[in-house]
Scaffold this active site. Structure first.
Site, PDB file in Angstrom:
ATOM      1  N   ASP A 136       0.827  -1.199   0.000  1.00  0.00           N
ATOM      2  CA  ASP A 136       0.000   0.000   0.000  1.00  0.00           C
ATOM      3  C   ASP A 136       0.868   1.258   0.000  1.00  0.00           C
ATOM      4  O   ASP A 136       1.869   1.342   0.720  1.00  0.00           O
ATOM      5  CB  ASP A 136      -0.893  -0.024   1.247  1.00  0.00           C
ATOM      6  CG  ASP A 136      -1.829   1.147   1.326  1.00  0.00           C
ATOM      7  OD1 ASP A 136      -2.745   1.217   0.490  1.00  0.00           O
ATOM      8  OD2 ASP A 136      -1.651   2.001   2.214  1.00  0.00           O
TER       9      ASP A 136
ATOM     10  N   GLU B 238      13.712 -15.340  -1.180  1.00  0.00           N
ATOM     11  CA  GLU B 238      13.944 -16.540  -0.373  1.00  0.00           C
ATOM     12  C   GLU B 238      12.715 -17.448  -0.370  1.00  0.00           C
ATOM     13  O   GLU B 238      12.828 -18.662  -0.216  1.00  0.00           O
ATOM     14  CB  GLU B 238      14.284 -16.154   1.067  1.00  0.00           C
ATOM     15  CG  GLU B 238      15.620 -15.452   1.250  1.00  0.00           C
ATOM     16  CD  GLU B 238      15.857 -15.074   2.700  1.00  0.00           C
ATOM     17  OE1 GLU B 238      15.237 -15.706   3.589  1.00  0.00           O
ATOM     18  OE2 GLU B 238      16.649 -14.145   2.945  1.00  0.00           O
TER      19      GLU B 238
END
Length: 553
Positions: free
Chosen positions: A214, A274
């Protein structure tokens, strides 16, 4: 409802690590999606209940707007605990069930990460405002006043008024880009960056597949607190704020879009990599939006893609306008990736905003699924829901209440979803009263009704999404030969020798398009496409597309 195979498995990420390129995302506003416990407010268990419907659309992922613990001053975009679920939406166990169910249905889960600001009820802010010398005293944007007691700069809040609030405890101002109750975090502080990364890791460990970020370009501010220059009147737009809001009067040079952002984005991307998770950054800027997106998504070490505002504006799409957007995006975002949307929880629904007929809505859906970039559709868009009329006494949005009646706020696009004809709230809730009223105009467009109607837009959305998935060039390919001929926009998408020609008549009048020469095969007739042969002129009815494909290698 269409039956769903609940044994569907999650796509093999080892095979397609850039699964996010060209994906289709379905946005859920949880307060208004499905109420499972009869309190008049949607919740996580309600989303689980409707996941088979979402999966039946063929989308790749869902994006869930905030469900974190919150005082709800801005309906969840004011977070007081990033690592828990607000009781009105359920529990962490409910969220685990949601993720597991979505993954069984082959749908990935993105959540809204709101970290440019917190609630003023967040423990971080409570500690920060307690004194000027506590361990979190520099976690938010604090400043002394000018000698005359006025605010340190001319920065404005998106929601109206100054972006500075005087705090009597610290006898300093704090910055808030939105509500007074939404103080801005100080991303210049490495401890703040680490805390945000730990929040992201918490949810990644719970199985989320990525984040919608956001107000991404609001994270950093100018550390010298320099005042913004005036925006020339001819460049003021209503993309980020309604024209009646003086926020548009400034060039927001110092309170957002800061170059310090890149170091943090690289840290954030490394964490996401990751987990093979993705990110969709919200970048609202009426002047340099595409250029900023290009900067934030280039190089495969920052944000994966950014949410473009160009098709969220009130300007009705024409062939010329769409071509200009594409040409700008090809230049500005050449090394990055866009996510397109026509509607979301912050703007008027596009069916109403552009006054679209059924044919126009269908064509624009086919266009969206043919454009380079990922695609985001907002709940109810697949039902052609219009903007709901909400009476002033029923308004909940503080933004709309502040600027009424010239700007009605965002409640009209946030009213509850309609599902069937089972009760007074069209299957959304059994409560006597819902948090916003169900729109009477929406009741005839429920999925239950649409499923039975052969020509319903719902079926077209399914076909258009399936069409996109069937042609890799539409998912991940580049553009060639973007052209405008009167009301017709055409282009070719290219990937690994596959070419897909796309043409769209964005007009209430018939038109023609000349096909490129070569051995092209007509495709897309299930989307109402015209039959197209290589080198020939093809007639297009009003709001009709044409598609053709060939393999060159």
């Amino acid at each position: 409802m269409t039956a769903i195979d609940n044994t569907a498995i999650r796509p093999d990420e080892a095979i397609d690590r850039d699964w996010w390129r060209g994906c289709v995302i379905y946005q859920i506003y949880p307060r208004s999606f499905q109420d499972s416990n009869g309190d008049g407010i949607g919740d996580l268990a309600g989303i689980v209940q409707r996941l088979p419907y979402i999966a039946s659309l063929g989308v790749d992922a869902i994006w869930i707007s905030p469900f974190f613990t919150s005082p709800m001053k801005d309906f969840g975009y004011d977070v007081s605990d990033y690592c828990d679920v607000d009781p009105m939406f359920g529990t962490l166990a409910d969220f685990d069930t949601l993720v597991d169910t979505a993954h069984r249905l082959g749908v990935r889960v993105l959540i809204d990460l709101v970290v440019s600001h917190t609630s003023d009820q967040h423990p971080w802010f409570k500690e920060s405002r307690s004194s000027r010398h506590n361990p979190k005293s520099d976690w938010y944007v604090w400043s002394n006043s000018k000698p005359d007691g006025t605010a340190p700069s001319n920065w404005l809040s998106v929601f109206g008024g100054p972006a500075w609030q005087w705090d009597t405890k610290r006898e300093q101002y704090y910055m808030h880009n939105f509500l007074v109750e939404q103080p801005d975090l100080n991303f210049h502080n490495p401890d703040v960056q680490n805390a945000v990364l730990n929040v992201a890791k918490f949810w990644l460990e719970k199985g989320v597949d990525g984040f919608r970020l956001d107000t991404l370009n609001f994270y950093f501010h100018d550390d010298q607190l320099r005042s913004n220059p005036v925006m020339p009147e001819e460049f003021r737009t209503d993309i980020c704020a309604p024209k009646v809001n003086p926020y548009n009067y400034q060039e927001h040079k110092y309170d957002r879009n800061r170059p310090e952002m890149f170091g943090f984005l690289q840290r954030f991307r490394a964490l996401l990599d990751e987990y093979n998770a993705t990110s969709v950054g919200e970048v609202g800027d009426g002047q340099r939006g595409l250029e900023i997106i290009g900067e934030y998504t280039s190089g495969n070490d920052k944000v994966h893609m950014c949410y473009a505002f160009d098709m969220l504006s009130s300007e009705r799409p024409t062939a010329q306008r769409l071509a200009e957007i594409f040409e700008r995006s090809e230049s500005a975002v050449a090394g990055g990736w866009l996510c397109w949307a026509f509607s979301n929880h912050d703007c008027k629904r596009h069916t109403s905003r552009w006054n679209l007929s059924h044919q126009a809505q269908s064509l624009l859906t086919s266009f969206m699924m043919s454009a380079r970039g990922s695609a985001c559709i907002y709940q109810g868009e697949e039902l052609a829901l219009e903007e709901a009329d909400v009476a002033f006494e029923d308004l909940q949005d503080p933004y709309g209440i502040s600027f009424w009646p010239e700007f009605a706020g965002r409640d009209g696009c946030r009213t509850p979803m309609v599902w069937d004809g089972s009760n007074q709230h069209a299957g959304f809730s059994t409560a006597p009263r819902t948090w916003l009223p169900v729109s009477d105009a929406h009741r005839q467009k429920s999925p239950e009704t649409m499923e039975k109607a052969q020509g319903a837009i719902l079926h077209h959305y399914r076909r258009a999404i399936a069409f996109r998935h069937a042609h890799p060039a539409l998912m991940k390919g580049d553009y060639q030969d973007i052209a405008v001929d009167g009301s017709v926009l055409s282009f070719i998408r290219v990937l690994n020798g596959q070419q897909v020609f796309c043409a769209f008549n964005l007009s209430d009048s018939a038109a023609e398009v000349t096909m490129p020469t070569g051995a092209w095969q007509t495709i897309g007739t299930e989307l109402g496409g015209a039959v197209a042969a290589g080198g020939q002129t093809v007639g297009l009815d009003p709001w009709q597309p044409a598609f053709a494909a060939r393999q060159t290698t």
